[in-house]
Design a protein around this motif. Structure first.
Motif, PDB file in Angstrom:
ATOM      1  N   UNK A  56       0.844  -1.199   0.000  1.00 29.18           N
ATOM      2  CA  UNK A  56       0.000   0.000   0.000  1.00 29.18           C
ATOM      3  C   UNK A  56       0.874   1.242   0.000  1.00 29.18           C
ATOM      4  N   UNK A  57       0.697   2.087  -0.995  1.00 28.38           N
ATOM      5  CA  UNK A  57       1.419   3.353  -1.055  1.00 28.38           C
ATOM      6  C   UNK A  57       0.557   4.474  -0.483  1.00 28.38           C
ATOM      7  N   UNK A  58       1.215   5.523  -0.048  1.00 31.89           N
ATOM      8  CA  UNK A  58       0.493   6.707   0.383  1.00 31.89           C
ATOM      9  C   UNK A  58      -0.115   7.400  -0.839  1.00 31.89           C
ATOM     10  N   UNK A  59      -1.160   8.174  -0.609  1.00 37.34           N
ATOM     11  CA  UNK A  59      -1.869   8.827  -1.702  1.00 37.34           C
ATOM     12  C   UNK A  59      -1.174  10.047  -2.264  1.00 37.34           C
ATOM     13  N   UNK A  60      -0.097  10.504  -1.595  1.00 37.35           N
ATOM     14  CA  UNK A  60       0.622  11.692  -2.058  1.00 37.35           C
ATOM     15  C   UNK A  60       2.108  11.383  -2.162  1.00 37.35           C
ATOM     16  N   UNK A  61       2.814  12.141  -2.994  1.00 41.35           N
ATOM     17  CA  UNK A  61       4.252  12.025  -3.063  1.00 41.35           C
ATOM     18  C   UNK A  61       4.854  12.504  -1.742  1.00 41.35           C
ATOM     19  N   UNK A  62       5.863  11.780  -1.270  1.00 41.22           N
ATOM     20  CA  UNK A  62       6.397  12.004   0.072  1.00 41.22           C
ATOM     21  C   UNK A  62       7.156  13.313   0.211  1.00 41.22           C
ATOM     22  N   UNK A  63       6.784  14.051   1.237  1.00 43.67           N
ATOM     23  CA  UNK A  63       7.501  15.250   1.661  1.00 43.67           C
ATOM     24  C   UNK A  63       7.648  15.158   3.170  1.00 43.67           C
ATOM     25  N   UNK A  73       0.767   8.125   6.357  1.00 44.34           N
ATOM     26  CA  UNK A  73       0.158   6.891   6.868  1.00 44.34           C
ATOM     27  C   UNK A  73      -0.260   5.992   5.712  1.00 44.34           C
ATOM     28  N   UNK A  74       0.292   4.777   5.659  1.00 40.35           N
ATOM     29  CA  UNK A  74      -0.039   3.861   4.565  1.00 40.35           C
ATOM     30  C   UNK A  74      -1.274   3.018   4.862  1.00 40.35           C
ATOM     31  N   UNK A  75      -1.764   3.064   6.082  1.00 43.74           N
ATOM     32  CA  UNK A  75      -2.917   2.244   6.474  1.00 43.74           C
ATOM     33  C   UNK A  75      -4.174   2.652   5.704  1.00 43.74           C
ATOM     34  N   UNK A  76      -4.834   1.663   5.070  1.00 42.27           N
ATOM     35  CA  UNK A  76      -6.021   1.947   4.267  1.00 42.27           C
ATOM     36  C   UNK A  76      -7.152   2.525   5.102  1.00 42.27           C
ATOM     37  N   UNK A  77      -7.334   2.011   6.321  1.00 45.73           N
ATOM     38  CA  UNK A  77      -8.437   2.487   7.159  1.00 45.73           C
ATOM     39  C   UNK A  77      -8.275   3.960   7.514  1.00 45.73           C
ATOM     40  N   UNK A  78      -7.037   4.469   7.482  1.00 44.14           N
ATOM     41  CA  UNK A  78      -6.783   5.888   7.741  1.00 44.14           C
ATOM     42  C   UNK A  78      -6.955   6.703   6.465  1.00 44.14           C
ATOM     43  N   UNK A  79      -6.419   6.189   5.359  1.00 42.69           N
ATOM     44  CA  UNK A  79      -6.472   6.935   4.097  1.00 42.69           C
ATOM     45  C   UNK A  79      -7.861   6.944   3.465  1.00 42.69           C
ATOM     46  N   UNK A  80      -8.601   5.867   3.707  1.00 45.41           N
ATOM     47  CA  UNK A  80      -9.923   5.744   3.085  1.00 45.41           C
ATOM     48  C   UNK A  80     -10.801   6.948   3.451  1.00 45.41           C
ATOM     49  N   UNK A  81     -11.420   7.535   2.473  1.00 46.72           N
ATOM     50  CA  UNK A  81     -12.298   8.679   2.723  1.00 46.72           C
ATOM     51  C   UNK A  81     -11.608  10.016   2.562  1.00 46.72           C
ATOM     52  N   UNK A  82     -10.264  10.014   2.508  1.00 43.72           N
ATOM     53  CA  UNK A  82      -9.534  11.267   2.319  1.00 43.72           C
ATOM     54  C   UNK A  82      -9.508  11.640   0.844  1.00 43.72           C
ATOM     55  N   UNK A  83      -9.585  12.913   0.567  1.00 42.80           N
ATOM     56  CA  UNK A  83      -9.546  13.379  -0.815  1.00 42.80           C
ATOM     57  C   UNK A  83      -8.212  13.017  -1.459  1.00 42.80           C
ATOM     58  N   UNK A  86      -7.241   6.711  -3.869  1.00 44.82           N
ATOM     59  CA  UNK A  86      -7.804   5.830  -4.888  1.00 44.82           C
ATOM     60  C   UNK A  86      -7.240   4.441  -4.638  1.00 44.82           C
ATOM     61  N   UNK A  87      -8.090   3.543  -4.108  1.00 47.42           N
ATOM     62  CA  UNK A  87      -7.634   2.214  -3.705  1.00 47.42           C
ATOM     63  C   UNK A  87      -6.853   1.496  -4.812  1.00 47.42           C
ATOM     64  N   UNK A  88      -7.381   1.525  -6.030  1.00 47.46           N
ATOM     65  CA  UNK A  88      -6.767   0.791  -7.124  1.00 47.46           C
ATOM     66  C   UNK A  88      -5.387   1.334  -7.497  1.00 47.46           C
ATOM     67  N   UNK A  89      -5.132   2.614  -7.220  1.00 42.79           N
ATOM     68  CA  UNK A  89      -3.864   3.220  -7.597  1.00 42.79           C
ATOM     69  C   UNK A  89      -2.773   3.036  -6.545  1.00 42.79           C
ATOM     70  N   UNK A  90      -3.156   2.740  -5.307  1.00 43.22           N
ATOM     71  CA  UNK A  90      -2.155   2.635  -4.242  1.00 43.22           C
ATOM     72  C   UNK A  90      -1.962   1.201  -3.757  1.00 43.22           C
ATOM     73  N   UNK A  91      -2.753   0.259  -4.284  1.00 40.67           N
ATOM     74  CA  UNK A  91      -2.672  -1.129  -3.831  1.00 40.67           C
ATOM     75  C   UNK A  91      -2.096  -2.036  -4.922  1.00 40.67           C
ATOM     76  N   UNK A 163      -9.593  -5.558   0.370  1.00 39.61           N
ATOM     77  CA  UNK A 163      -8.709  -5.281  -0.765  1.00 39.61           C
ATOM     78  C   UNK A 163      -8.506  -6.523  -1.623  1.00 39.61           C
ATOM     79  N   UNK A 164      -8.253  -7.651  -0.971  1.00 39.18           N
ATOM     80  CA  UNK A 164      -7.981  -8.890  -1.705  1.00 39.18           C
ATOM     81  C   UNK A 164      -9.216  -9.410  -2.425  1.00 39.18           C
ATOM     82  N   UNK A 165     -10.401  -9.022  -1.960  1.00 38.27           N
ATOM     83  CA  UNK A 165     -11.647  -9.482  -2.580  1.00 38.27           C
ATOM     84  C   UNK A 165     -12.009  -8.688  -3.826  1.00 38.27           C
ATOM     85  N   UNK A 166     -11.670  -7.408  -3.853  1.00 32.30           N
ATOM     86  CA  UNK A 166     -12.177  -6.541  -4.920  1.00 32.30           C
ATOM     87  C   UNK A 166     -11.131  -6.136  -5.949  1.00 32.30           C
TER      88      UNK A 166
END
Length: 212
Positions: A56-63, A73-83, A86-91, A163-166
């Motif tokens: 799982x990658x972070x949704x933004x380029x690292x700074x 934070x790479x955790x999906x439960x934290x990133x999910x819902x943030x603007x 995109x699950x498919x792009x970071x997984x 994630x593994x299901x979809x």
């Protein structure tokens, strides 16, 4: 730090590391570990690991100065819902990272050390079903230092499988091997699944008893 710590609370201190980046982003890997107890027969703990993992990658380029969750934070439960998430792009599966294979021996070593630290409690368990092999699935989370060395973050006792299901990239590499392989672990001589190539993906990485 001691001035900010409150008396009576428990704290976990972890090393501050310069993270390895993938495509300019911070990332982590979830590894699935199955711990099986043989309480009435061998009185041992057998440890299995699914070598491939969920990257799982972070949704933004690292700074380093950006403390937002999407950057740190790479955790999906934290990133999910943030603007911007995109699950498919970071997984993806862990083997999509070319250096992942080199980190597996150290990951296995960490897994065995953590299970060993609680083996006495596991072997002393007084379960009503202890006459049969029983076990627990864990989700181990790792970050990686700049040099590629894995850093253990935590072990989850209830890893999610959404994630593994979809995601097509994870169905064949994580979902099928994980589920189909359980029968081979519990009943290795009787198991004859059609998906043999998936079932054998679980790797037995060691046994622990009262003497080790």
């Amino acid at each position: 730090i001691s001035r900010k710590m409150k008396k009576g609370r428990r704290y976990c201190l972890q090393e501050c590391v310069t993270p390895k980046l993938l495509n300019g982003r911070k990332f982590g890997v979830r590894i699935h570990v199955f711990v099986m107890l043989h309480l009435r027969t061998k009185n041992t703990v057998s440890v299995y690991m699914l070598p491939d993992g969920i990257l799982t990658m972070c949704g933004k380029h690292y700074e380093i100065s950006d403390t937002s969750a999407l950057n740190q934070i790479t955790c999906t439960s934290i990133q999910r819902g943030l603007e911007g998430f995109d699950r498919a792009k970071v997984k993806s599966n862990a083997y999509s990272w070319s250096e992942y294979q080199n980190s597996i021996p150290k990951i296995e070593e960490i897994v065995m050390k953590t299970v060993s630290s609680v083996k006495s409690k596991l072997l002393c368990s007084n379960h009503s079903y202890a006459c049969q092999p029983c076990g627990q699935l864990f989700g181990y989370d790792f970050l990686f230092k700049k040099d590629g060395d894995p850093v253990f973050i935590e072990a989850n006792t209830a890893p999610q499988f959404q994630d593994s299901k979809v995601l097509p990239a994870l169905i064949d590499t994580i979902a099928f091997p994980l589920i189909n392989g359980f029968l081979d672990i519990i009943r290795p001589k009787e198991s004859q699944t059609e998906a043999k190539q998936c079932a054998t993906s679980w790797k037995h990485i060691g046994d622990l008893g009262n003497d080790n």
